[in-house]
Design a protein around this motif. Structure first.
Motif, PDB file in Angstrom:
ATOM      1  N   ALA A   3       0.833  -1.190   0.000  1.00 36.46           N
ATOM      2  CA  ALA A   3       0.000   0.000   0.000  1.00 36.46           C
ATOM      3  C   ALA A   3       0.874   1.249   0.000  1.00 36.46           C
ATOM      4  N   ALA A   4       0.454   2.265  -0.759  1.00 36.85           N
ATOM      5  CA  ALA A   4       1.163   3.548  -0.736  1.00 36.85           C
ATOM      6  C   ALA A   4       0.869   4.256   0.579  1.00 36.85           C
ATOM      7  N   GLU A  32      -3.741   1.253  -2.493  1.00 40.07           N
ATOM      8  CA  GLU A  32      -2.699   0.504  -3.198  1.00 40.07           C
ATOM      9  C   GLU A  32      -1.932   1.396  -4.162  1.00 40.07           C
ATOM     10  N   ARG A  33      -0.675   1.057  -4.367  1.00 46.54           N
ATOM     11  CA  ARG A  33       0.171   1.778  -5.325  1.00 46.54           C
ATOM     12  C   ARG A  33      -0.358   1.648  -6.741  1.00 46.54           C
ATOM     13  N   GLY A  34      -0.242   2.746  -7.492  1.00 48.18           N
ATOM     14  CA  GLY A  34      -0.628   2.704  -8.903  1.00 48.18           C
ATOM     15  C   GLY A  34      -2.119   2.584  -9.117  1.00 48.18           C
ATOM     16  N   ARG A  64      -3.263   4.425  13.670  1.00 52.32           N
ATOM     17  CA  ARG A  64      -2.010   4.728  12.974  1.00 52.32           C
ATOM     18  C   ARG A  64      -2.245   5.022  11.497  1.00 52.32           C
ATOM     19  N   VAL A  65      -1.369   5.830  10.954  1.00 55.09           N
ATOM     20  CA  VAL A  65      -1.338   6.057   9.512  1.00 55.09           C
ATOM     21  C   VAL A  65       0.054   5.710   9.018  1.00 55.09           C
ATOM     22  N   LEU A  66       0.122   4.907   7.974  1.00 55.86           N
ATOM     23  CA  LEU A  66       1.408   4.576   7.371  1.00 55.86           C
ATOM     24  C   LEU A  66       1.475   5.145   5.961  1.00 55.86           C
ATOM     25  N   ILE A  67       2.564   5.846   5.672  1.00 62.55           N
ATOM     26  CA  ILE A  67       2.859   6.245   4.290  1.00 62.55           C
ATOM     27  C   ILE A  67       4.020   5.354   3.874  1.00 62.55           C
ATOM     28  N   GLY A  68       3.767   4.459   2.901  1.00 63.68           N
ATOM     29  CA  GLY A  68       4.747   3.406   2.649  1.00 63.68           C
ATOM     30  C   GLY A  68       4.826   2.583   3.924  1.00 63.68           C
ATOM     31  N   ASP A  69       6.029   2.460   4.519  1.00 69.21           N
ATOM     32  CA  ASP A  69       6.089   1.739   5.791  1.00 69.21           C
ATOM     33  C   ASP A  69       6.457   2.676   6.944  1.00 69.21           C
ATOM     34  N   ALA A 209     -12.336   6.522 -11.037  1.00 68.77           N
ATOM     35  CA  ALA A 209     -11.437   5.798 -10.142  1.00 68.77           C
ATOM     36  C   ALA A 209     -11.457   4.303 -10.429  1.00 68.77           C
ATOM     37  N   ASP A 210     -10.458   3.592  -9.887  1.00 68.13           N
ATOM     38  CA  ASP A 210     -10.424   2.134  -9.982  1.00 68.13           C
ATOM     39  C   ASP A 210     -11.355   1.509  -8.958  1.00 68.13           C
TER      40      ASP A 210
END
Lengths: 241, 76
Positions: A3-4, A32-34, A64-69, A209-210
């Motif tokens: 996930a981005a 998700e990325r892309g 929590r929030v994660l950007i990348g890891d 959107a996807d």
């Protein structure tokens, strides 16, 4: 696929005591990325709050929030600012361009302030993608709303972010220019490999959107893959939104 | 009689001034590389963060002015 950006048990409370408002109620979501994801919901559902928290513009009460890891809650203000600068792009309803600078200057200013040299080839590619070529020397006041938003999209993409957040990017535009902007966001994902998360209340916008995530009362209540304006509308009415 | 025949070059103290200037320049260069150009620090770190947020469009002009005024007031 990693996930981005993702939120885990994201909870946001505004105020305290009797006047406390629960804006986000243990939201779990991954972008998700892309991919191009739309976040929908009635006003007050927490969709903008979710975007602001995931983008590091606002902090969570719990979760929590994660950007990348990278866990945003572990970062100092300074590191958070740096992370937003390096990895996140923004597009807002009100464009937020600097009126005294030309389109070109607006696009490269974030890089300059960060003491970096903009990647010229990439910026050219972005500018070409949003079709701004001949308007680059104009100030925002000399541009139409649609053109201003294109500048804002180009500015968001210029730093080659990991993820772009767009908050009602077509809210101030007529439907035709709105469709153009959505087309550019779509192209940023398809051609430039970007990741886009867009908050919107318009089913026609969400159809670009996807996938669509539906929020109500601070919770994720539904999701929809490969949306069309009709399926989004159906889902919204069944949710009573 | 005055003579220069006994003069066999300057002593090591001649290096003091060049070294002083070299050190000063190195200090400036290091500071510049570490924190960016000094003219961005007119109002301290808060101001540059604010400038960047405005430049990226994260805040609008009203919000920018409001926060800048608060920053400048607290500094006074």
């Amino acid at each position: 696929m990693s996930a981005a950006a993702q939120a885990l048990g994201a909870t946001k409370v505004y105020g305290s005591g009797d006047t406390a408002v629960l804006a986000l109620d243990e939201v779990d979501v991954a972008f998700e990325r892309g991919r191009f994801t739309a976040v929908m919901g009635p006003s007050g559902s927490g969709k903008s709050t979710l975007m602001h928290c995931v983008a590091g513009l606002d902090s969570l009460t719990a979760g929590r929030v994660l950007i990348g890891d990278v866990d945003l809650s572990t970062l100092s203000d300074r590191d958070l600012t740096r992370l937003r600068r390096d990895r996140i792009g923004f597009v807002f309803q009100a464009f937020n361009l600097i009126p005294t600078l030309t389109a070109q200057e607006n696009i490269v200013l974030p890089d300059r302030l960060a003491g970096r040299r903009a990647d010229a080839a990439w910026v050219d590619q972005v500018v070409a993608a949003v079709g701004l070529g001949d308007r680059l020397r104009h100030r925002p006041s000399e541009l139409s709303g649609g053109q201003q938003q294109r500048v804002a999209v180009a500015r968001a993409l210029a730093g080659r972010p990991d993820i772009v957040f767009a908050d009602e990017p077509t809210g101030n535009l007529d439907s035709r220019t709105g469709a153009e902007i959505l087309g550019f966001l779509r192209r940023a994902v398809d051609d430039l490999g970007q990741t886009v998360v867009m908050v919107t209340h318009e089913p026609t916008a969400a159809a670009y959107a996807d996938e669509v995530v539906f929020l109500a009362d601070g919770r994720i209540v539904d999701g929809l893959a490969a949306p069309t304006a009709t399926t989004v509308l159906d889902r919204m009415s069944s949710l009573g939104a | 009689m005055f003579t220069t025949l006994a003069y066999c070059g300057p002593g090591p103290w001649i290096l003091v001034f060049p070294l002083f200037w070299f050190g000063l320049l190195a200090l400036f260069a290091w500071r510049f590389a570490r924190w960016g150009p000094p003219w961005r620090h007119r109002f301290g770190g808060g101001q540059s963060v604010l400038d960047e947020m405005y430049a990226r469009g994260e805040i609008d002009a009203d919000e920018y002015r409001r926060r800048r005024d608060v920053l400048q007031e607290t500094r006074r």
